[in-house]
Design a protein around this motif. Structure first.
Motif, PDB file in Angstrom:
ATOM      1  N   PHE A 145       0.633  17.496  -0.215  1.00 36.26           N
ATOM      2  CA  PHE A 145      -0.462  16.608   0.199  1.00 36.26           C
ATOM      3  C   PHE A 145      -0.308  15.382  -0.455  1.00 36.26           C
ATOM      4  N   LEU A 146      -0.386  15.270  -1.886  1.00 32.63           N
ATOM      5  CA  LEU A 146       0.026  14.045  -2.597  1.00 32.63           C
ATOM      6  C   LEU A 146       1.194  13.211  -2.033  1.00 32.63           C
ATOM      7  N   GLY A 147       2.066  13.961  -1.842  1.00 34.86           N
ATOM      8  CA  GLY A 147       3.649  13.452  -1.632  1.00 34.86           C
ATOM      9  C   GLY A 147       3.459  12.553  -0.190  1.00 34.86           C
ATOM     10  N   THR A 148       2.572  13.383   0.517  1.00 30.97           N
ATOM     11  CA  THR A 148       2.699  12.628   2.112  1.00 30.97           C
ATOM     12  C   THR A 148       1.735  11.595   2.085  1.00 30.97           C
ATOM     13  N   ILE A 149       0.764  11.390   1.320  1.00 29.18           N
ATOM     14  CA  ILE A 149      -0.136  10.363   0.871  1.00 29.18           C
ATOM     15  C   ILE A 149       0.692   9.150   0.825  1.00 29.18           C
ATOM     16  N   VAL A 150       1.520   9.122  -0.441  1.00 28.76           N
ATOM     17  CA  VAL A 150       2.381   8.174  -0.887  1.00 28.76           C
ATOM     18  C   VAL A 150       3.278   7.711   0.168  1.00 28.76           C
ATOM     19  N   ALA A 151       3.892   8.740   0.899  1.00 29.34           N
ATOM     20  CA  ALA A 151       4.892   8.148   2.028  1.00 29.34           C
ATOM     21  C   ALA A 151       4.197   7.554   3.140  1.00 29.34           C
ATOM     22  N   LEU A 152       3.163   7.927   3.475  1.00 29.81           N
ATOM     23  CA  LEU A 152       2.485   7.268   4.521  1.00 29.81           C
ATOM     24  C   LEU A 152       2.089   5.963   4.100  1.00 29.81           C
ATOM     25  N   LEU A 153       1.759   5.838   2.785  1.00 27.14           N
ATOM     26  CA  LEU A 153       1.404   4.435   2.556  1.00 27.14           C
ATOM     27  C   LEU A 153       2.410   3.588   2.505  1.00 27.14           C
ATOM     28  N   LEU A 154       3.703   3.937   2.047  1.00 26.17           N
ATOM     29  CA  LEU A 154       5.001   3.069   2.384  1.00 26.17           C
ATOM     30  C   LEU A 154       5.145   3.065   3.612  1.00 26.17           C
ATOM     31  N   LEU A 155       4.929   3.832   4.594  1.00 26.12           N
ATOM     32  CA  LEU A 155       5.397   3.553   6.095  1.00 26.12           C
ATOM     33  C   LEU A 155       4.209   2.673   6.717  1.00 26.12           C
ATOM     34  N   TRP A 156       3.249   2.621   6.285  1.00 18.35           N
ATOM     35  CA  TRP A 156       2.177   1.789   6.568  1.00 18.35           C
ATOM     36  C   TRP A 156       2.396   0.425   6.342  1.00 18.35           C
ATOM     37  N   HIS A 157       3.000   0.162   5.229  1.00 19.67           N
ATOM     38  CA  HIS A 157       3.516  -1.125   4.768  1.00 19.67           C
ATOM     39  C   HIS A 157       5.003  -1.830   5.731  1.00 19.67           C
ATOM     40  N   LEU A 158       5.260  -0.910   6.476  1.00 22.66           N
ATOM     41  CA  LEU A 158       6.408  -1.059   7.363  1.00 22.66           C
ATOM     42  C   LEU A 158       5.759  -1.511   8.869  1.00 22.66           C
ATOM     43  N   CYS A 183      -7.859   8.632   4.958  1.00 24.34           N
ATOM     44  CA  CYS A 183      -8.506   7.566   4.179  1.00 24.34           C
ATOM     45  C   CYS A 183      -8.093   7.231   2.748  1.00 24.34           C
ATOM     46  N   LEU A 184      -7.421   8.443   2.173  1.00 21.61           N
ATOM     47  CA  LEU A 184      -6.744   7.801   0.828  1.00 21.61           C
ATOM     48  C   LEU A 184      -5.490   7.123   0.743  1.00 21.61           C
ATOM     49  N   VAL A 185      -4.874   6.904   2.051  1.00 21.76           N
ATOM     50  CA  VAL A 185      -3.930   6.197   2.498  1.00 21.76           C
ATOM     51  C   VAL A 185      -4.410   4.671   2.659  1.00 21.76           C
ATOM     52  N   LEU A 186      -5.488   4.678   3.345  1.00 19.87           N
ATOM     53  CA  LEU A 186      -6.167   3.413   3.848  1.00 19.87           C
ATOM     54  C   LEU A 186      -6.851   2.972   2.403  1.00 19.87           C
ATOM     55  N   VAL A 187      -7.384   3.540   1.495  1.00 14.60           N
ATOM     56  CA  VAL A 187      -7.635   3.061   0.223  1.00 14.60           C
ATOM     57  C   VAL A 187      -6.388   2.360  -0.588  1.00 14.60           C
ATOM     58  N   GLY A 188      -5.095   3.098  -0.501  1.00 19.46           N
ATOM     59  CA  GLY A 188      -4.102   2.582  -0.945  1.00 19.46           C
ATOM     60  C   GLY A 188      -3.418   1.159  -0.551  1.00 19.46           C
ATOM     61  N   ALA A 189      -3.684   1.332   0.950  1.00 20.04           N
ATOM     62  CA  ALA A 189      -3.489   0.062   1.829  1.00 20.04           C
ATOM     63  C   ALA A 189      -4.285  -0.969   1.558  1.00 20.04           C
ATOM     64  N   SER A 190      -5.427  -0.787   1.381  1.00 15.12           N
ATOM     65  CA  SER A 190      -6.619  -1.851   1.036  1.00 15.12           C
ATOM     66  C   SER A 190      -6.412  -2.496  -0.370  1.00 15.12           C
ATOM     67  N   LEU A 191      -6.190  -1.634  -1.204  1.00 16.97           N
ATOM     68  CA  LEU A 191      -5.750  -2.250  -2.535  1.00 16.97           C
ATOM     69  C   LEU A 191      -4.381  -2.917  -2.766  1.00 16.97           C
ATOM     70  N   ASN A 192      -3.460  -2.671  -1.691  1.00 14.32           N
ATOM     71  CA  ASN A 192      -2.438  -3.393  -1.749  1.00 14.32           C
ATOM     72  C   ASN A 192      -2.586  -4.704  -0.717  1.00 14.32           C
ATOM     73  N   GLY A 193      -3.546  -4.885  -0.211  1.00 13.45           N
ATOM     74  CA  GLY A 193      -3.842  -6.011   0.570  1.00 13.45           C
ATOM     75  C   GLY A 193      -3.533  -5.987   1.893  1.00 13.45           C
ATOM     76  N   ILE A 194      -2.897  -4.986   2.515  1.00 15.76           N
ATOM     77  CA  ILE A 194      -2.654  -4.933   3.878  1.00 15.76           C
ATOM     78  C   ILE A 194      -3.306  -4.539   4.842  1.00 15.76           C
ATOM     79  N   ALA A 195      -4.725  -4.182   4.235  1.00 14.78           N
ATOM     80  CA  ALA A 195      -5.841  -3.852   5.222  1.00 14.78           C
ATOM     81  C   ALA A 195      -7.100  -4.627   4.229  1.00 14.78           C
ATOM     82  N   GLY A 196      -8.147  -4.724   5.076  1.00 11.41           N
ATOM     83  CA  GLY A 196      -9.334  -5.470   4.400  1.00 11.41           C
ATOM     84  C   GLY A 196     -10.316  -4.367   4.029  1.00 11.41           C
ATOM     85  N   TRP A 197     -11.233  -4.990   3.099  1.00 10.51           N
ATOM     86  CA  TRP A 197     -12.377  -3.955   2.435  1.00 10.51           C
ATOM     87  C   TRP A 197     -13.570  -3.926   3.496  1.00 10.51           C
ATOM     88  N   GLN A 198     -13.780  -5.174   3.934  1.00 15.36           N
ATOM     89  CA  GLN A 198     -14.785  -5.671   4.771  1.00 15.36           C
ATOM     90  C   GLN A 198     -14.603  -4.503   6.190  1.00 15.36           C
TER      91      GLN A 198
END
Length: 219
Positions: A43-56, A88-103
């Motif tokens: 579960f945690l590994g998939t979240i990390v992998a998706l976070l990387l994929l969302w950056h691409l 949602c956890l993936v989206l939190v990571g994406a927002s922290l990395n700046g590829i998605a907005g908090w608003q």
């Protein structure tokens, strides 16, 4: 996907819907599944992998980005509730990395986690109801075609929301943005179908609704 801040005014409505959806998912989630260390690690590994994929991702114009989603694979492995929380956890990571907005966090969560998981779950239920229980049907129905349809559903919902908000015209979105989701759907389907096949054959216990005794003759 990953709408930036300032493009839409989600307001309190989006946040209320998001909080209600997360609350429902948390209430219905089979948390005992994560007590198994193997499934927790996946579960945690998939979240990390998706976070990387969302950056691409590729972009057409501001707010018109495309990337792989992963909703169908998470839903197959953990059910709709944990899949929604995971995205949602993936989206939190994406927002922290700046590829998605908090608003725009609530709107993005409703589109990708809400629509994505709901579409995946609906297709899975439809496959169970109208098609025979067969290994081929499971992999291609729930793993391959469900993933493609889910991405297209998220794309259609995004285009509809952007049109209603007046961010872009419906004519522009239908001709310059929505067609790319059909291409992206094939990529999502290929990846999801491949992972589903590997798990069904080698690690069927990691799939939430896979009956290995029926499909593989195991007891």
């Amino acid at each position: 996907m990953n709408l930036p801040d300032g493009l839409l005014d989600g307001g309190w409505t989006a946040w209320l819907l998001f909080v209600a959806g997360v609350g429902l998912a948390a209430w219905r989630a089979p948390w005992h599944v994560l007590a198994d260390s193997n499934r927790l690690h996946v579960f945690l590994g998939t979240i990390v992998a998706l976070l990387l994929l969302w950056h691409l991702k590729a972009g057409v114009k501001p707010g018109l980005s495309l990337h792989l989603l992963g909703a169908t694979f998470l839903t197959l492995c953990y059910g709709w509730a944990l899949a929604g929380i995971g995205l949602c956890l993936v989206l939190v990571g994406a927002s922290l990395n700046g590829i998605a907005g908090w608003q725009a966090f609530a709107v993005n969560a409703l589109l990708m986690a809400g629509v994505g998981v709901a579409a995946s779950h609906a297709v899975h239920l439809l496959v169970d109801r109208v098609l025979p229980r067969h290994m081929f049907v499971y992999i291609f129905g729930k793993g391959f075609f469900a993933a493609a349809l889910t991405v297209i559903a998220v794309g259609a919902a995004s285009c509809l929301l952007l049109t209603l908000a007046g961010a872009y015209s419906g004519e522009y979105l239908s001709s310059e943005y929505l067609p790319f989701f059909f291409l992206l759907g094939f990529s999502e389907a290929w990846l999801s179908g491949m992972l589903t096949t590997l798990l069904a054959v080698y690690r069927p216990e990691l799939l939430a609704d896979f009956d290995d005794a029926q499909f593989l003759g195991r007891k």
